[in-house]
Design a protein around this motif. Structure first.
Motif, short mmCIF file in Angstrom:
data_model
loop_
_atom_site.label_atom_id
_atom_site.label_comp_id
_atom_site.label_asym_id
_atom_site.label_seq_id
_atom_site.Cartn_x
_atom_site.Cartn_y
_atom_site.Cartn_z
N GLY A 157 -1.31 -7.61 22.64
CA GLY A 157 -0.08 -7.03 23.16
C GLY A 157 1.13 -7.86 22.76
O GLY A 157 2.15 -7.33 22.29
N TYR A 158 0.99 -9.17 22.89
CA TYR A 158 2.05 -10.11 22.51
C TYR A 158 2.38 -9.97 21.03
O TYR A 158 3.56 -9.82 20.64
CB TYR A 158 1.55 -11.51 22.86
N ALA A 159 1.35 -9.95 20.20
CA ALA A 159 1.56 -9.82 18.76
C ALA A 159 2.25 -8.50 18.45
O ALA A 159 3.16 -8.44 17.61
CB ALA A 159 0.23 -9.91 18.02
N THR A 160 1.85 -7.42 19.13
CA THR A 160 2.44 -6.11 18.87
C THR A 160 3.94 -6.13 19.15
O THR A 160 4.75 -5.71 18.31
CB THR A 160 1.77 -5.04 19.75
N PHE A 161 4.31 -6.66 20.33
CA PHE A 161 5.73 -6.75 20.68
C PHE A 161 6.52 -7.47 19.60
O PHE A 161 7.52 -6.98 19.09
CB PHE A 161 5.88 -7.52 22.00
N MET A 162 6.03 -8.66 19.27
CA MET A 162 6.79 -9.51 18.34
C MET A 162 6.85 -8.90 16.95
O MET A 162 7.91 -8.90 16.31
CB MET A 162 6.13 -10.90 18.28
N VAL A 163 5.72 -8.39 16.49
CA VAL A 163 5.68 -7.83 15.13
C VAL A 163 6.59 -6.62 15.02
O VAL A 163 7.34 -6.47 14.04
CB VAL A 163 4.22 -7.47 14.74
N VAL A 164 6.55 -5.76 16.03
CA VAL A 164 7.37 -4.54 15.95
C VAL A 164 8.87 -4.90 15.94
O VAL A 164 9.63 -4.37 15.13
CB VAL A 164 7.04 -3.59 17.12
N ILE A 165 9.26 -5.84 16.80
CA ILE A 165 10.68 -6.26 16.80
C ILE A 165 11.06 -6.83 15.43
O ILE A 165 12.07 -6.47 14.83
CB ILE A 165 10.94 -7.33 17.89
N HIS A 166 10.19 -7.71 14.95
CA HIS A 166 10.47 -8.36 13.66
C HIS A 166 10.57 -7.34 12.54
O HIS A 166 11.52 -7.34 11.76
CB HIS A 166 9.36 -9.36 13.36
N ILE A 206 0.84 -1.19 0.00
CA ILE A 206 0.00 0.00 0.00
C ILE A 206 0.88 1.25 0.00
O ILE A 206 1.84 1.33 0.77
CB ILE A 206 -0.92 0.00 1.25
N LEU A 207 0.54 2.18 -0.86
CA LEU A 207 1.29 3.45 -0.97
C LEU A 207 2.79 3.21 -1.21
O LEU A 207 3.64 3.99 -0.82
CB LEU A 207 1.15 4.29 0.32
N ARG A 208 3.12 2.10 -1.86
CA ARG A 208 4.48 1.73 -2.20
C ARG A 208 5.38 1.57 -0.98
O ARG A 208 6.60 1.54 -1.10
CB ARG A 208 5.12 2.78 -3.15
N MET A 209 4.83 1.53 0.23
CA MET A 209 5.71 1.34 1.37
C MET A 209 5.16 0.44 2.48
O MET A 209 5.91 -0.05 3.29
CB MET A 209 6.13 2.69 1.95
N ILE A 210 3.86 0.21 2.53
CA ILE A 210 3.31 -0.59 3.62
C ILE A 210 3.10 -2.01 3.13
O ILE A 210 2.33 -2.25 2.21
CB ILE A 210 1.97 0.00 4.10
N ALA A 211 3.79 -2.96 3.76
CA ALA A 211 3.65 -4.36 3.37
C ALA A 211 3.45 -5.20 4.64
O ALA A 211 4.21 -5.06 5.59
CB ALA A 211 4.88 -4.83 2.62
N PRO A 212 2.44 -6.06 4.66
CA PRO A 212 2.23 -6.90 5.84
C PRO A 212 3.12 -8.13 5.81
O PRO A 212 3.33 -8.71 4.75
CB PRO A 212 0.76 -7.29 5.71
N PHE A 213 3.64 -8.53 6.99
CA PHE A 213 4.38 -9.79 7.08
C PHE A 213 3.68 -10.66 8.11
O PHE A 213 3.91 -10.56 9.30
CB PHE A 213 5.85 -9.54 7.40
N PHE A 214 2.83 -11.49 7.56
CA PHE A 214 1.87 -12.26 8.34
C PHE A 214 2.48 -13.56 8.86
O PHE A 214 2.07 -14.08 9.89
CB PHE A 214 0.68 -12.54 7.42
N TYR A 215 3.51 -14.05 8.14
CA TYR A 215 3.98 -15.41 8.36
C TYR A 215 4.50 -15.68 9.76
O TYR A 215 4.54 -16.81 10.20
CB TYR A 215 5.06 -15.77 7.33
N ILE A 216 4.94 -14.61 10.47
CA ILE A 216 5.52 -14.86 11.80
C ILE A 216 4.47 -15.36 12.78
O ILE A 216 4.80 -15.74 13.90
CB ILE A 216 6.22 -13.61 12.35
N LEU A 217 3.22 -15.36 12.36
CA LEU A 217 2.16 -15.96 13.17
C LEU A 217 2.57 -17.34 13.67
O LEU A 217 2.29 -17.70 14.81
CB LEU A 217 0.87 -16.07 12.35
N PHE A 218 3.25 -18.09 12.80
CA PHE A 218 3.67 -19.44 13.20
C PHE A 218 4.55 -19.40 14.45
O PHE A 218 4.37 -20.18 15.38
CB PHE A 218 4.42 -20.12 12.04
N ILE A 219 5.51 -18.47 14.46
CA ILE A 219 6.41 -18.36 15.62
C ILE A 219 5.62 -17.95 16.86
O ILE A 219 5.86 -18.44 17.96
CB ILE A 219 7.53 -17.35 15.33
N LEU A 220 4.64 -17.07 16.65
CA LEU A 220 3.82 -16.62 17.77
C LEU A 220 3.04 -17.77 18.40
O LEU A 220 2.87 -17.81 19.62
CB LEU A 220 2.82 -15.55 17.29
#
Lengths: 168, 287
Positions: A116-125, A28-42
């Protein structure tokens, strides 16, 4: 045990497929990309051995790298959250709570905790991912904006997925 | 030994993490073009920045002279532009810049093949056998390898390596570089190189001795190398002799550009270079 193995293999495959087939095409807008796959690690159980956690994270990232043609970028970022996951868990929840349940799922821990857990992990990742991708601290602000916006999108998708596909 | 194993076992997670992380980061640097370039350029960047800071200190003293030189160059260019315009449009002269410039650009026969930009010299040497010049512009500013480098319309060298913000130039004063050059008066061409002795003199070879040569003849580029347009001044003939047992003159050429005082240089880009190179490579493949 066997059921668990099957279940997590399925989560692994579905996470990778969703990322590669659907979410990799979102920009989106040439800069926002979701990285969903880390769900597995979560979602891995609390008592996963740390060495196994690292191996699985590395494997997951490497697989994503193969599909996005960026050797090492996703591998190093997801390895990082694989390494930091026990620390994050200890940081956001008391020990008794972790001992009483099996896996970090919404139905076990509640929506607030999971978000909260997802936020921590996603932001670090994402922090790692985007800076390794950019490989420079020039344009620091732009990279930071990309991290924040992409993180928001990833977190929303990951939390939503808990209600849509990974219900069981 | 036992203790070592105990240590390894105790911190096996950290070690495993470090090993895998090192592995993936090395993959990042090895296989991804962008990161590779960024990684190896950062060293370049540091040295380049250092050079730039110091050279700008010294160059403060040169600026007055540089200004005069650039004004002169501007005047020469303006004259050339006007002359060219008059040649292509006899009896159709407009004094106003804004009117005739677009017309020249539109005229396909005069389509600009060469593009000129400027750069500042941040490092330069004349006292070695392989002299290089460092400029403060890189691929970020559109500099490419094999672009010609000139100072005041006189040949200086050829862009060699390009990083993000800097580029290095093979100076004419490099014994490994040759350029084709010709005597302006009679168009006989030979190859120009440096013997590594005097930083003000280069040698023009392969001019056969039946060609009339005089001291003071101007030596210019041929345009064969496609890095420079035809007719850029290299220098003037200061001395010549017939080599013993040879059919060719030994010609000494006094360089027009003062390599000791390079501050601002021009970069010449031939927009048709790729096309020419591609076509020429077909000749070699055909054999």
């Amino acid at each position: 045990m066997v059921i668990n193995l099957l279940k997590y293999s399925l989560i692994f495959v579905v996470s990778v497929l969703l990322q590669v087939l659907i979410f990799n095409n979102i920009l989106i807008l040439r800069m926002i990309a979701p990285f969903f796959y880390i769900l597995f690690i979560l979602l891995l159980p609390f008592d996963t051995p740390r060495a196994l956690l690292l191996f699985l994270s590395f494997l997951l990232g490497l697989l994503i790298d193969v599909f996005t043609n960026t050797p090492g970028v996703h591998a190093s970022a997801s390895l990082m959250i694989g390494f930091l996951r026990p620390g994050v868990l200890r940081l956001i929840s008391p020990r008794e709570m972790l001992d009483s349940v099996l896996a970090p799922r919404v139905e076990n821990m509640g929506l607030n905790w999971f978000a909260g857990y997802a936020t921590f992990m996603v932001v670090i990742h994402h922090f790692f991912l985007f800076f390794i991708e950019a490989f420079t601290f020039n344009d620091f602000l732009i990279t930071l904006i990309r991290i924040v916006l992409s993180s928001v999108l990833s977190i929303v998708l990951i939390v939503l997925s808990q209600f849509l596909i990974f219900r069981k | 030994m036992k203790n070592l194993f105990r240590l390894l076992y105790r911190y096996h997670v950290v070690f495993l993490f470090l090993v895998l992380e090192a592995l993936s980061l090395s993959m990042v640097v090895t296989y991804n073009n962008y990161q590779r370039a960024a990684f190896f350029d950062s060293s370049n960047f540091i040295s380049g920045t250092l050079f730039e800071t110091f050279s700008s200190l010294w160059q403060i003293f040169d600026f007055k002279q540089v200004n005069v030189k650039m004004a002169e160059e501007n005047a020469v260019l303006r004259a050339a532009l006007q002359e060219r315009y008059l040649k292509s449009n006899p009896g159709n002269y407009h004094a106003s810049d804004s009117i005739y410039l677009p017309r020249i650009a539109k005229d396909s026969s005069l389509k600009a093949v060469y593009r000129f930009t400027t750069a500042r010299v941040v490092n330069n040497s004349i006292n070695q056998q392989h002299n290089f010049i460092t400029l403060n512009k890189g691929w970020h500013d559109g500099v490419k390898a094999n672009m010609g480098v000139i100072a005041n319309g006189q040949v200086v060298g050829l862009v060699f390596k390009v990083s993000e913000n800097f580029s290095t130039v093979i100076s004419l004063l490099n014994i490994q570089w040759k350029i084709s050059a010709k005597i302006k008066r009679n168009d006989y061409f030979g190859s120009l190189s440096w013997n590594g002795r005097d930083y003000r003199r280069v040698q023009l070879n392969e001019i056969p001795y039946h060609v009339p040569v005089q001291n003071g003849d101007t030596v210019v580029t041929t345009g064969y190398s496609s890095s420079f347009p035809e007719g850029m001044v290299i220098g003037t003939i200061s001395d010549f002799s017939i080599g013993t047992g040879s059919n060719f003159y030994k010609i000494e050429v006094m360089l027009a550009a003062d390599f000791k005082k390079l501050v601002i240089v021009g970069l010449v880009e031939n927009k048709q270079m790729n096309e020419i190179k591609q076509l020429e490579s077909l000749n070699n493949n055909g054999n």
